[in-house]
Design an enzyme around this catalytic site. Structure first.
Site, mmCIF file in Angstrom:
data_model
loop_
_atom_site.group_PDB
_atom_site.id
_atom_site.type_symbol
_atom_site.label_atom_id
_atom_site.label_comp_id
_atom_site.label_asym_id
_atom_site.label_seq_id
_atom_site.Cartn_x
_atom_site.Cartn_y
_atom_site.Cartn_z
ATOM 1 C CD GLU A 150 -17.923 -4.292 58.305
ATOM 2 O OE1 GLU A 150 -17.720 -5.068 59.249
ATOM 3 O OE2 GLU A 150 -18.994 -3.706 58.106
ATOM 4 C CE LYS A 174 -13.308 -1.996 61.973
ATOM 5 N NZ LYS A 174 -13.121 -2.559 60.615
ATOM 6 N NE ARG A 188 -10.731 -8.113 69.717
ATOM 7 C CZ ARG A 188 -11.244 -7.927 68.500
ATOM 8 N NH1 ARG A 188 -11.613 -8.926 67.761
ATOM 9 N NH2 ARG A 188 -11.421 -6.709 68.030
HETATM 10 P P1 ATP Z 1 -13.331 -4.006 65.495
HETATM 11 O O1 ATP Z 1 -13.978 -4.970 66.410
HETATM 12 O O2 ATP Z 1 -12.219 -3.225 66.106
HETATM 13 O O3 ATP Z 1 -14.278 -3.120 64.783
HETATM 14 P P2 ATP Z 1 -13.233 -5.863 63.422
HETATM 15 O O4 ATP Z 1 -12.806 -7.233 63.747
HETATM 16 O O5 ATP Z 1 -14.659 -5.622 63.219
HETATM 17 O O6 ATP Z 1 -12.578 -4.869 64.443
HETATM 18 P P3 ATP Z 1 -12.318 -5.958 60.750
HETATM 19 O O7 ATP Z 1 -12.167 -4.840 59.811
HETATM 20 O O8 ATP Z 1 -13.383 -6.952 60.535
HETATM 21 O O9 ATP Z 1 -12.470 -5.304 62.177
HETATM 22 O O10 ATP Z 1 -10.933 -6.671 60.987
HETATM 23 C C1 ATP Z 1 -10.021 -7.010 59.977
HETATM 24 C C2 ATP Z 1 -9.100 -8.045 60.536
HETATM 25 O O11 ATP Z 1 -8.389 -7.537 61.657
HETATM 26 C C3 ATP Z 1 -9.851 -9.270 61.020
HETATM 27 O O12 ATP Z 1 -9.187 -10.422 60.548
HETATM 28 C C4 ATP Z 1 -9.786 -9.177 62.509
HETATM 29 O O13 ATP Z 1 -9.761 -10.433 63.096
HETATM 30 C C5 ATP Z 1 -8.486 -8.419 62.733
HETATM 31 N N1 ATP Z 1 -8.532 -7.689 64.004
HETATM 32 C C6 ATP Z 1 -9.448 -6.786 64.380
HETATM 33 N N2 ATP Z 1 -9.211 -6.350 65.631
HETATM 34 C C7 ATP Z 1 -8.107 -7.010 66.052
HETATM 35 C C8 ATP Z 1 -7.353 -6.999 67.265
HETATM 36 N N3 ATP Z 1 -7.697 -6.226 68.295
HETATM 37 N N4 ATP Z 1 -6.275 -7.800 67.346
HETATM 38 C C9 ATP Z 1 -5.917 -8.569 66.309
HETATM 39 N N5 ATP Z 1 -6.582 -8.625 65.150
HETATM 40 C C10 ATP Z 1 -7.667 -7.857 65.013
HETATM 41 MG MG MG Z 2 -15.439 -7.299 61.701
#
Ligand code: ATP
Ligand code: MG
Length: 556
Positions: free
Chosen positions: A34, A268, A258
């Site tokens: 995102e 984020k 994760r």
């Molecule tokens: P955050 O919670 O840090 O804001 P998010 O999951 O909202 O992260 P996205 O931009 O939606 O962030 O994530 C893009 C991809 O990265 C998704 O497939 C998500 O599962 C993966 N991802 C995000 N954080 C992690 C992590 N800590 N370890 C592994 N994969 C991750």
């Molecule tokens: Mg997300």
């Protein structure tokens, strides 16, 4: 990558699918960020996994921006995400945006309404929540649930046309209000949001929810393996429900744990707070766990890929030690970094028997770990040098093999010196160390027969250049700041940054290149910071050295 390691569970699934001829043996994954922030090391793991696994099975990976939330998204983030993925060394097949599917998603929604599988809800958020029940208590239908298909079609069209204000209505899937899985209790599909979108502008005022948009985007791209993190396990039945009811391409969702790492935060939202509230200098502050922060700090793409490979792919959450990441960068920089000398806390050393005004040029290999040394650099030497303050002790202890009255050390790449005396200033601090050097002991042509236990680094005072050096420590003083009482920001380490504004470096470092690793002998690995100005270099310490002092002192 080690070829011998056994397959991880995702590779097993993919190999099974290939054996069974599923999707004609085709593998297509996607990385779906995102664009609401910069990528962090957790995303790096997901990137390495999605791109790595596709490459391994001759497949491809799409980069899909999951841009269904207009108020938090921005092109700045889109650009940074692309840059970070490329820097990590990966190439996506197609660059796509969920917002490109808004028309198709809208049509899918109409189709579900026509099937009697979606309805417009006009109850308030509180009414929806309270009618949803609890995990142990089934939900109750709201009055909207029995609306006719015709009325739903009309209301949904009017929602799209902008007839209603934010929050007035939502579109819900009509699934099962008694399901033990709360995600199946008529989840939201669309909400009204009169907001400007970074790509579609003001064209839309209704936006699809993640669960609906994500799976159908996967389907539209014919993604074969949709890999996400464990928190989406309970969403999987919903993912499958939409695909099945719409008879779309059967993408499959798989979940892995994760990455969580100690002494930092990884969401984020939290990283954005650190930036907005000026706890750090920006998303790329070298203390941040972001890819841009790590890059600025001096991490290499290879070290991050190796880290990701080493932590592996698990189906259970755990907390990875920051020291593993540091191990990976040391391992890489030990092989690739150029050796240089820098004195962080200077003390003057005067060689009394070395002709004043004379200068000699010593030679040092750029990288003794590489065959041929990767070239040489010239290091000026003269009668006055800077050495590290803690390489001298007025009253040395027994195991102290550096300088003190009567003690001898080798000056790296130069001569052996013996300390004869020292001078103190008015406040009682040692201000100069006086030595004699052994002319026959020059490195490379040493015929002195003298064996010393210690080697120290130095910089010639006449030609020394001044540099700013930034030393970093963990950003938080507790292992898991998000799990402590109160605000995570209460646990920021106040000493995470130390600035040395007047370090002395050997002249060759005035030609330091951005993106290259330097080992400042005995002091750690460093890289040129983007704050550097002509004649005023700034270096970040990427990571400290392992305790190589014992080994280092054997060499000359
Ligand atoms: P955050 O919670 O840090 O804001 P998010 O999951 O909202 O992260 P996205 O931009 O939606 O962030 O994530 C893009 C991809 O990265 C998704 O497939 C998500 O599962 C993966 N991802 C995000 N954080 C992690 C992590 N800590 N370890 C592994 N994969 C991750
Ligand atoms: Mg997300």
């Amino acid at each position: 990558m080690s070829e011998e390691r056994s397959l991880n569970f995702l590779e097993e699934i993919i190999e099974d699918d290939i054996r069974n001829g599923k999707n004609g043996g085709r593998v297509l994954t996607r990385f779906p960020p995102e664009p609401n922030g910069y990528l962090h090391i957790g995303h790096a793991k997901s990137i390495c996994l999605n791109f790595g696994i596709a490459a391994k099975y001759n497949g491809k990976t799409n980069l899909r921006f999951d841009d269904t939330n207009p108020t938090t998204e921005d092109v700045e983030y889109v650009d940074s995400i692309k840059k970070d993925i490329q820097w990590l060394g990966f190439k996506w097949d197609k660059e796509l945006y969920s917002s490109d599917y808004f028309d198709k998603l809208y049509d899918f929604a109409l189709e579900l309404i026509k099937q009697g599988l979606a309805y417009v809800e006009d109850g308030s958020a509180e009414e929806i929540a309270s009618a949803k029940g609890t995990p142990t208590e089934p939900g109750k239908p709201t009055p909207s649930r029995s609306r006719s298909i015709e009325e739903n079609l009309q209301l949904f069209r009017e929602m799209k046309e902008g007839k209603y204000p934010d929050g007035a209505m939502v579109l819900r899937a009509k699934i099962d209000l008694a399901s033990p899985n709360m995600h199946l209790r008529d989840p939201l599909m669309y909400r009204i949001k009169h907001a400007h979108h970074h790509r579609t502008g003001d064209q839309w005022c209704i936006y699809p929810m993640y669960d609906f948009a994500h799976g159908q985007s996967d389907s539209l791209e014919e993604i074969t393996h949709s890999i996400c993190t464990l928190e989406f396990v309970p969403h999987r039945p919903l993912y499958e429900w939409f695909i099945q009811k719409l008879n779309n391409f059967p993408s499959k969702q798989y979940e892995f744990a994760r990455l969580n790492m100690n002494y930092t935060v990884m969401s984020k939202r939290k990283l954005l707070q650190l930036v907005n509230e000026n706890h750090v200098s920006g998303w790329d502050d070298p203390r941040m766990p972001t890819i841009s922060g790590l890059r600025r700090r001096g991490y290499t793409p290879l070290s991050i890929r190796n880290f990701s490979e080493r932590i592996g792919v698990a189906r259970r959450e755990n907390l990875i030690d920051l020291s593993l990441l540091e191990f990976c960068i040391r391992e890489d920089l030990n092989k690739s970094a150029w050796r240089r000398m820098a004195v962080l806390e200077p003390l003057k050393l005067v060689i009394s028997n070395y002709p004043e005004g004379q200068t000699e040029v010593m030679e040092g290999e750029n990288n003794p770990e590489m065959e041929g040394g990767d070239g040489l650099r010239h290091i000026p030497f003269s009668s006055e040098l800077w050495i590290e303050r803690d390489d001298f002790m007025e009253e040395p202890s027994k195991k102290y093999f550096r300088l003190g009255p009567g003690l001898m050390v080798r000056l790296k790449h130069a001569y052996i010196v013996r300390c004869d005396s020292f001078v103190k200033d008015e406040s009682g601090n040692v201000s100069e160390v006086h030595c004699t050097y052994i002319p026959e002991s020059r490195s490379g042509t040493d015929t002195s027969g003298i064996h010393v236990k210690g080697t120290i680094h130095w910089v010639c005072a006449k030609s020394a250049q001044t540099a700013e050096i930034r030393l970093y420590d963990r950003l938080f003083r507790v292992e898991d700041p998000s799990n402590e009482d109160g605000d995570f920001k209460d646990y920021i380490n106040p000493d995470s940054l130390t600035v040395i504004s007047n370090a002395f470096v050997e002249p060759d470092l005035m030609n330091a290149e951005a993106g290259r690793g330097y080992q400042f002998i005995r002091k750690g690995y460093f890289s040129l910071d983007s704050d550097s100005r002509p004649g005023k270099p700034v270096f970040n310490r990427t990571v400290t050295l392992k305790d190589t002092w014992a080994k280092e002192s054997q060499k000359s």
